[in-house]
Design a protein around this motif. Structure first.
Motif, PDB file in Angstrom:
ATOM      1  N   ASP A 215       0.831  -1.205   0.000  1.00 24.28           N
ATOM      2  CA  ASP A 215       0.000   0.000   0.000  1.00 24.28           C
ATOM      3  C   ASP A 215       0.867   1.257   0.000  1.00 24.28           C
ATOM      4  O   ASP A 215       0.637   2.185  -0.791  1.00 24.28           O
ATOM      5  CB  ASP A 215      -0.920  -0.004   1.218  1.00 24.28           C
ATOM      6  CG  ASP A 215      -1.737   1.278   1.331  1.00 24.28           C
ATOM      7  OD1 ASP A 215      -2.619   1.501   0.499  1.00 24.28           O
ATOM      8  OD2 ASP A 215      -1.475   2.056   2.268  1.00 24.28           O
ATOM      9  N   ARG A 219       1.471   4.038  -3.125  1.00 24.47           N
ATOM     10  CA  ARG A 219       1.134   5.445  -2.888  1.00 24.47           C
ATOM     11  C   ARG A 219       2.336   6.377  -3.054  1.00 24.47           C
ATOM     12  O   ARG A 219       2.176   7.522  -3.466  1.00 24.47           O
ATOM     13  CB  ARG A 219       0.546   5.606  -1.486  1.00 24.47           C
ATOM     14  CG  ARG A 219      -0.796   4.934  -1.296  1.00 24.47           C
ATOM     15  CD  ARG A 219      -1.266   5.055   0.148  1.00 24.47           C
ATOM     16  NE  ARG A 219      -2.482   4.299   0.402  1.00 24.47           N
ATOM     17  CZ  ARG A 219      -3.699   4.730   0.118  1.00 24.47           C
ATOM     18  NH1 ARG A 219      -3.882   5.923  -0.412  1.00 24.47           N
ATOM     19  NH2 ARG A 219      -4.756   3.983   0.382  1.00 24.47           N
ATOM     20  N   THR A 220       3.527   5.886  -2.724  1.00 19.66           N
ATOM     21  CA  THR A 220       4.695   6.767  -2.697  1.00 19.66           C
ATOM     22  C   THR A 220       5.651   6.595  -3.873  1.00 19.66           C
ATOM     23  O   THR A 220       6.324   7.549  -4.262  1.00 19.66           O
ATOM     24  CB  THR A 220       5.488   6.567  -1.395  1.00 19.66           C
ATOM     25  OG1 THR A 220       5.944   5.202  -1.317  1.00 19.66           O
ATOM     26  CG2 THR A 220       4.613   6.877  -0.182  1.00 19.66           C
TER      27      THR A 220
END
Length: 245
Positions: A215, A219-220
């Motif tokens: 996750d 996202r990063t």
């Protein structure tokens, strides 16, 4: 009262045991062959259910009218890339079980849950819902579809007070991942976190460190994750060429 699909082994069996430990008054343990459900507890009611059979689902609905929790655990993994021999057959099998069967079950059990006050649905998803591993791409497609289904029914069923929870994990130590040499999560941990998340009002439960890592990575730094997958795929193809006669 709860219904768990795929209860004869692995994670489904762990869900049944976890629910009993949590004090469930009755657990409908569903499987294609209910005679293989070996849980010596009078609260367990074996149910014959092939999740891909609409007839079986309808019979289960008639037999399990008192449930307030539905756990869609049954799943299939064919370890198929998107292009290759047998790809279409693998993709159809995975979509039938991991997506269409879940849709069929939820469609037919939603009125039962509504009649019992709303209740909850837990869909066992995967970190593979979020990205595409080239080694099991058809499975990823089916789990991505199931995630969309989960998000959609959460919206639609909110008005009848039915909670919808998606559970995400990496490799779980079951027969499905017996071929995997990477670290695997204990089924009991997935169950414990699922039930705790349901109790806490979470919509999405990260059942292990793999789910947290993926996750955050997506996202990063999605590009880095994609690069890792590309490198792994190319290395596997090179290895095949090296060992080929």
């Amino acid at each position: 009262m709860a219904l768990v699909t795929g209860s004869n082994r692995g994670l489904g069996l762990a869900y049944c045991q976890g629910l009993l430990q949590a004090g469930a008054a009755k657990v409908y343990a569903a499987a294609r062959n209910p005679s293989k459900i070996g849980i010596p507890d009078s609260r367990v009611v074996p149910v014959a259910l092939d999740v891909t059979s609409v007839a079986d689902v309808i019979l289960a609905v008639h037999s399990c009218q008192d449930i307030s929790l539905l756990i869609n655990n049954a799943g299939v993994l064919r370890n198929s890339p998107m292009l290759g021999m047998g790809t279409e057959e693998a993709a159809r099998q995975e979509m039938e079980t991991n997506y269409f069967a879940v849709l069929s079950i939820v469609q037919r059990f939603a009125p039962v849950l509504a009649g019992n006050g709303g209740g909850a649905i837990i869909n066992v998803l995967s970190v593979a819902s979020w990205f595409t591993s080239p080694f099991m791409a058809t499975y990823c497609a089916s789990k991505a579809a199931e995630e969309v289904l989960t998000d959609a029914i959460r919206t639609q069923l909110r008005s009848q007070r039915t909670r919808v929870v998606g559970v995400y994990a990496g490799y779980i130590d079951t027969d499905m991942s017996a071929h995997v040499t990477q670290p695997k999560t204990r089924p009991s941990q997935v169950v414990d976190r699922s039930l705790a998340g349901l109790e806490s009002g979470l919509d999405r439960v990260f059942a292990d460190d793999s789910a947290v890592y993926v996750d955050q990575k997506i996202r990063t730094d999605r590009a880095a994750l994609d690069a890792e997958l590309q490198q792994s795929w190319e290395a596997s193809q090179l290895q095949k060429q090296t060992i080929s006669p």
